[in-house]
Design a protein around this motif. Structure first.
Motif: not given
Length: 182
Positions: A75-76, A113-118, A139-141
């Motif tokens: 994300l910029a 993060c990628r999926s919203g868990n970390r 849901t992350g990126l």
């Protein structure tokens, strides 16, 4: 040669008990940690974060992915602090100290993060460390990209949603899959 003796640790609720009499600890799985953190950490959907980013007083975006992931896309404007050094980055006097975090326990922060868990686990730790306005991107990126919101590559160039989707895809090898019957 120095000899050391092992002193058994006794369960706190029964000081006279032998350690072998202590109950077996219950194993906690990754999904359990996520579900537990979800009870304490507010989550934003991608379109809600986009609206907050466009409003005055936009939150600080904190990306806790690994450096190799950030080199592919991001994300910029997000601050990158890998999850593995987050706690130190939030405190003064460490090599990993990030001044915007160490001085900002009252600022609005959205962890991604990628999926919203970390990011959920990272936000939970930050709340325990006294951050009062920290949330996680649900849901992350991957979800951000699914909503066709902007991402950039490691050089800051815009990425199209299809390219970003390929870069965000899980890469679980066969040997990382749970064995049948396990």
């Amino acid at each position: 040669m120095c000899k050391t003796s092992m002193v058994p640790i006794r369960p706190a609720d029964n000081p006279g008990a032998h350690p072998r009499d202590a109950p077996e600890p219950q194993m906690t799985r990754y999904a359990d940690l996520i579900n537990d953190a979800r009870t304490r950490v507010p989550e934003l959907m991608p379109w809600d974060l986009q609206a907050r980013m466009a409003a005055p007083g936009a939150p600080l975006l904190l990306d806790v992915r690994e450096p190799a992931e950030v080199a592919l896309l991001r994300l910029a404007g997000a601050l990158h602090v890998p999850r593995g050094v987050l706690e130190q980055a939030c405190e003064w006097d460490f090599d990993e100290t990030e001044p915007r975090l160490a001085a900002g326990r009252e600022q609005a922060i959205v962890v991604v993060c990628r999926s919203g868990n970390r990011s959920l686990l990272a936000a939970d730790v930050m709340r325990a460390m006294g951050f009062t306005q920290v949330a996680s991107l649900r849901t992350g990126l991957r979800g951000w990209n699914d909503a066709e919101l902007p991402l950039v590559d490691g050089e800051g160039r815009p990425l199209d949603a299809d390219t970003a989707e390929a870069l965000l895809a899980p890469r679980v090898r066969p040997d990382q899959r749970k064995p049948a019957g396990a």
